[in-house]
Design a protein around this motif. Structure first.
Motif, PDB file in Angstrom:
ATOM      1  N   ASN A 180       0.804  -1.221   0.000  1.00 33.98           N
ATOM      2  CA  ASN A 180       0.000   0.000   0.000  1.00 33.98           C
ATOM      3  C   ASN A 180       0.839   1.274   0.000  1.00 33.98           C
ATOM      4  O   ASN A 180       0.301   2.371   0.145  1.00 33.98           O
ATOM      5  CB  ASN A 180      -0.939   0.004   1.205  1.00 33.98           C
ATOM      6  N   GLY A 181       2.129   1.108  -0.128  1.00 31.53           N
ATOM      7  CA  GLY A 181       2.989   2.290  -0.217  1.00 31.53           C
ATOM      8  C   GLY A 181       3.144   3.072   1.073  1.00 31.53           C
ATOM      9  O   GLY A 181       3.432   4.262   1.044  1.00 31.53           O
ATOM     10  N   LEU A 182       2.939   2.420   2.216  1.00 32.94           N
ATOM     11  CA  LEU A 182       3.134   3.120   3.486  1.00 32.94           C
ATOM     12  C   LEU A 182       4.582   3.027   3.963  1.00 32.94           C
ATOM     13  O   LEU A 182       5.087   3.923   4.636  1.00 32.94           O
ATOM     14  CB  LEU A 182       2.218   2.540   4.565  1.00 32.94           C
ATOM     15  N   ILE A 183       5.204   1.919   3.647  1.00 31.57           N
ATOM     16  CA  ILE A 183       6.621   1.763   3.925  1.00 31.57           C
ATOM     17  C   ILE A 183       7.275   1.201   2.661  1.00 31.57           C
ATOM     18  O   ILE A 183       6.586   0.728   1.757  1.00 31.57           O
ATOM     19  CB  ILE A 183       6.914   0.804   5.118  1.00 31.57           C
ATOM     20  N   ARG A 184       8.563   1.266   2.609  1.00 38.48           N
ATOM     21  CA  ARG A 184       9.273   0.634   1.502  1.00 38.48           C
ATOM     22  C   ARG A 184      10.592   0.076   2.016  1.00 38.48           C
ATOM     23  O   ARG A 184      11.080   0.487   3.060  1.00 38.48           O
ATOM     24  CB  ARG A 184       9.528   1.619   0.369  1.00 38.48           C
ATOM     25  N   LEU A 223       9.399   4.363   6.685  1.00 35.35           N
ATOM     26  CA  LEU A 223       8.057   4.913   6.538  1.00 35.35           C
ATOM     27  C   LEU A 223       8.060   5.924   5.405  1.00 35.35           C
ATOM     28  O   LEU A 223       8.957   6.753   5.301  1.00 35.35           O
ATOM     29  CB  LEU A 223       7.664   5.598   7.852  1.00 35.35           C
ATOM     30  N   LEU A 224       7.067   5.828   4.529  1.00 35.44           N
ATOM     31  CA  LEU A 224       6.899   6.865   3.508  1.00 35.44           C
ATOM     32  C   LEU A 224       5.915   7.861   4.083  1.00 35.44           C
ATOM     33  O   LEU A 224       4.739   7.569   4.219  1.00 35.44           O
ATOM     34  CB  LEU A 224       6.370   6.262   2.205  1.00 35.44           C
ATOM     35  N   ASP A 225       6.469   8.978   4.477  1.00 36.34           N
ATOM     36  CA  ASP A 225       5.700   9.899   5.289  1.00 36.34           C
ATOM     37  C   ASP A 225       4.950  10.917   4.434  1.00 36.34           C
ATOM     38  O   ASP A 225       5.454  11.359   3.431  1.00 36.34           O
ATOM     39  CB  ASP A 225       6.658  10.626   6.236  1.00 36.34           C
ATOM     40  N   GLY A 226       3.765  11.265   4.892  1.00 37.75           N
ATOM     41  CA  GLY A 226       3.039  12.341   4.232  1.00 37.75           C
ATOM     42  C   GLY A 226       2.042  11.801   3.233  1.00 37.75           C
ATOM     43  O   GLY A 226       2.386  11.022   2.357  1.00 37.75           O
TER      44      GLY A 226
END
Ligand SMILES: [Zn+2]
Length: 138
Positions: free
Chosen positions: A64-68, A81-84
């Motif tokens: 879901n693109g929340l972390i990578r 964490l992919l923040d924002g």
């Protein structure tokens, strides 16, 4: 409090239910602001979730693109964490990797110089991993 609200928003934006477990893991990423492996998370949360639950959760976050995952030739795989909410697509990321203790750091976004690629390659993002020794290991 602000952070938790932000994480709730992220989960909602991705249409994932905001379970206590998910919030706990995302909070850990947000609070520590460093790449974390499965083992790190497991240790920080004192073995709160079993292996399968935690791996499944990380998979869900990745898809879901929340972390990578952090690009690295060395195991273990770590995640950030992919923040924002707006910035959930993958952007350029810069990492420091200590070859001695294997600790990884996220660098604040740097501006990349413009460069021409020899192939007509459509670049989506650039990851840079800088390897060496951290201050503790030097
Ligand atoms: Zn080190």
């Amino acid at each position: 409090m602000v952070m938790e609200k932000h994480l709730l928003q992220l989960l909602r934006y991705k249409k994932l239910s905001a379970t206590k477990a998910r919030l706990q893991v995302l909070s850990l990423f947000a609070k520590l602001n460093q790449p974390l492996s499965y083992a790190d998370i497991h240790a920080y949360l004192d073995g709160e979730f079993d292996r399968v639950t935690l791996y499944r959760m990380l998979d869900t976050f990745v898809s879901n693109g929340l972390i990578r995952s952090v690009p690295a030739l060395h195991k273990p795989i770590t995640y950030v964490l992919l923040d924002g909410v707006e910035q959930l697509s993958v952007s350029n990321m810069f990492f420091l990797n200590c070859l001695h203790c294997n600790r990884k750091y996220i660098l604040p976004a740097l501006v990349l110089p413009n460069f021409e690629l020899p192939l007509k390659f459509n670049v989506s993002h650039v990851d840079i991993v800088i390897e060496g020794k951290c201050p503790d290991c030097s």
